[in-house]
Scaffold this active site. Structure first.
Site, PDB file in Angstrom:
ATOM      1  N   ASP A   1      -9.162  -7.788  -0.148  1.00  0.00           N
ATOM      2  CA  ASP A   1      -9.576  -7.989  -0.877  1.00  0.00           C
ATOM      3  C   ASP A   1     -10.077 -10.493  -0.623  1.00  0.00           C
ATOM      4  O   ASP A   1     -10.406  -9.721   0.970  1.00  0.00           O
ATOM      5  CB  ASP A   1      -8.414  -7.822  -2.270  1.00  0.00           C
TER       6      ASP A   1
ATOM      7  N   HIS B   1      -7.623 -11.142   1.732  1.00  0.00           N
ATOM      8  CA  HIS B   1      -6.589  -9.942   3.030  1.00  0.00           C
ATOM      9  C   HIS B   1      -6.978  -9.139   3.383  1.00  0.00           C
ATOM     10  O   HIS B   1      -8.205  -8.471   3.537  1.00  0.00           O
ATOM     11  CB  HIS B   1      -5.081  -9.215   2.044  1.00  0.00           C
TER      12      HIS B   1
ATOM     13  N   SER C   1       1.567 -13.406   1.675  1.00  0.00           N
ATOM     14  CA  SER C   1       1.246 -12.568   0.880  1.00  0.00           C
ATOM     15  C   SER C   1       0.151 -11.713   2.034  1.00  0.00           C
ATOM     16  O   SER C   1       0.415 -10.416   1.633  1.00  0.00           O
ATOM     17  CB  SER C   1      -0.017 -13.016  -0.069  1.00  0.00           C
TER      18      SER C   1
END
Length: 392
Positions: free
Chosen positions: A357, A360, A40
């Site tokens: 977040d 990340h 991600s």
């Protein structure tokens, strides 16, 4: 001026055209293409249509990105986007979009998928409740997070599948150039691999869900990861790719989701998490030496993201950051217990946060890491940096 007919197509493109990419990069590309394998941190939309809750194709993700929420797990650009800017390459298409008519794959493709790990089993259970429906569900029934994990399974493109997806791209490229041209094109392309985080966050650090912690000591687990990783790296090398950047895992003990566990004193990172990640990074750096010694026709580089990220956390003011232990978008302790939810209304000052977040970094951090990989010293990128790779 007439160009020789035997000149490879990709070189003709570089000579005749000045590239003006959607991300504002102007100039001749420094590599034929860039191919990205990862999780991600660098996913740019491959998970959008998968049966998974690991998605970021909703507001406020992409609030600072000119294309809006595309599936990037960030407020703006990823490390790959910034690296592309530096290399004169446009934004890469997500692999899942490359079957669309008109999609240009000559500049490269991004295969990264949120939740993916080096091991196929890593990430099979999602750990972040990133959908409003999950939060509402938790409010109406009495479920522990472990029960939630057990009932929440999501799709992702594992590293094994990402390598297979590259082979699909390779078949498409074979229809656009002859064998000699393809060989030169692949040899002059850059491969970036950013994996390993999910093998810890979504595997080894979840003993209630995965048996790896009880079966393997940290050093043994790092051995397993490196062995599996080596197989996939060599598979890509065997397909003709020659220039590799293998990024280490960052200081996972410092991310908001780990801080929210309460396993560290206030103001400190979770040291044992950083210690076990360090074992993997040490072995990855050694692997780079081994690969370079055994494959003279290729170059392998270790991207020391751990050191780069730690420097930012230890010296935030010098980089313009004010908040280092709390996610900008999230809820709970350190805003890291529940990650960014749809339609969260973010305030300003996003670039003053290290973390976007629970998991990340913000685009401000991504820009720094990309620049260090591009022109940094061996402590950032070993044995040479990306700019030097491009000149080889």
């Amino acid at each position: 001026m007439n160009m020789p007919s035997m000149l490879p197509a990709f070189l003709l493109i570089s000579i005749i055209f000045i590239v003006v990419s959607p991300n504002g990069a102007v100039g001749s590309p420094q590599f034929s293409a860039m191919f990205v394998f990862g999780d991600s941190i660098v996913d740019d939309g491959n998970n959008n249509n998968l049966n998974t809750r690991a998605k970021a194709n909703f507001v406020p993700y992409g609030i600072d990105f000119n294309k809006g929420p595309t599936g990037r797990f960030c407020n703006g650009k990823t490390i790959i986007d910034f690296l592309g800017d530096l290399l004169g390459l446009p934004y890469l298409p997500a692999f899942t979009s490359t079957n669309t008519t008109g999609t240009n794959i000559l500049n490269g493709v991004n295969y990264a998928s949120a939740g993916a790990g080096i091991l196929d089993e890593s990430g099979r259970h999602l750990v972040m409740p990133s959908n409003l429906a999950i939060l509402q569900f938790l409010q109406t029934v009495s479920l522990t997070f472990t029960q939630l994990y057990n009932m929440t399974q999501g799709d992702r493109f594992t590293l094994t599948q990402q390598v297979k997806n590259f082979q699909t791209t390779l078949n498409q490229l074979k229809s656009q150039m002859n064998a000699e041209q393809l060989s030169q094109y692949l040899a002059k392309s850059l491969v970036v691999m950013i994996l390993g985080s999910n093998d810890y966050i979504n595997n080894y650090l979840l003993p209630s869900l995965y048996p790896t912690t009880s079966r393997l000591k940290p050093k043994e687990y790092a051995d397993l990861l490196i062995n599996r990783y080596t197989q996939q790296i060599l598979a890509l090398q065997g397909l003709g790719l020659r220039k590799f950047v293998l990024a280490g895992v960052g200081p996972l003990g410092c991310i908001p989701s780990q801080l929210a566990s309460g396993a560290a004193p206030r103001g400190k990172c979770v040291s044992f998490v950083n210690d076990i990640v360090g074992l993997f990074n040490q072995q990855l750096s050694s692997l780079v030496d081994q690969l370079n010694a055994n494959h003279s026709g290729a170059i392998f580089v270790y991207g020391n993201t751990f050191t780069g990220f730690t420097d930012i956390l230890n010296n935030p003011r010098s980089y313009g950051f004010w908040v280092t232990d709390t996610a900008f978008c999230g809820f709970g302790r350190h805003q890291g217990q529940v990650s960014c939810l749809p339609f969260f209304f973010p305030c300003l000052f996003r670039d003053q946060y290290v973390f976007w977040d629970a998991f990340h970094p913000t685009q401000a951090v991504n820009k720094i890491i990309a620049q260090r990989a591009y022109t940094g010293p061996p402590s950032d990128c070993y044995p040479i940096n990306v700019k030097q790779m491009a000149e080889m």
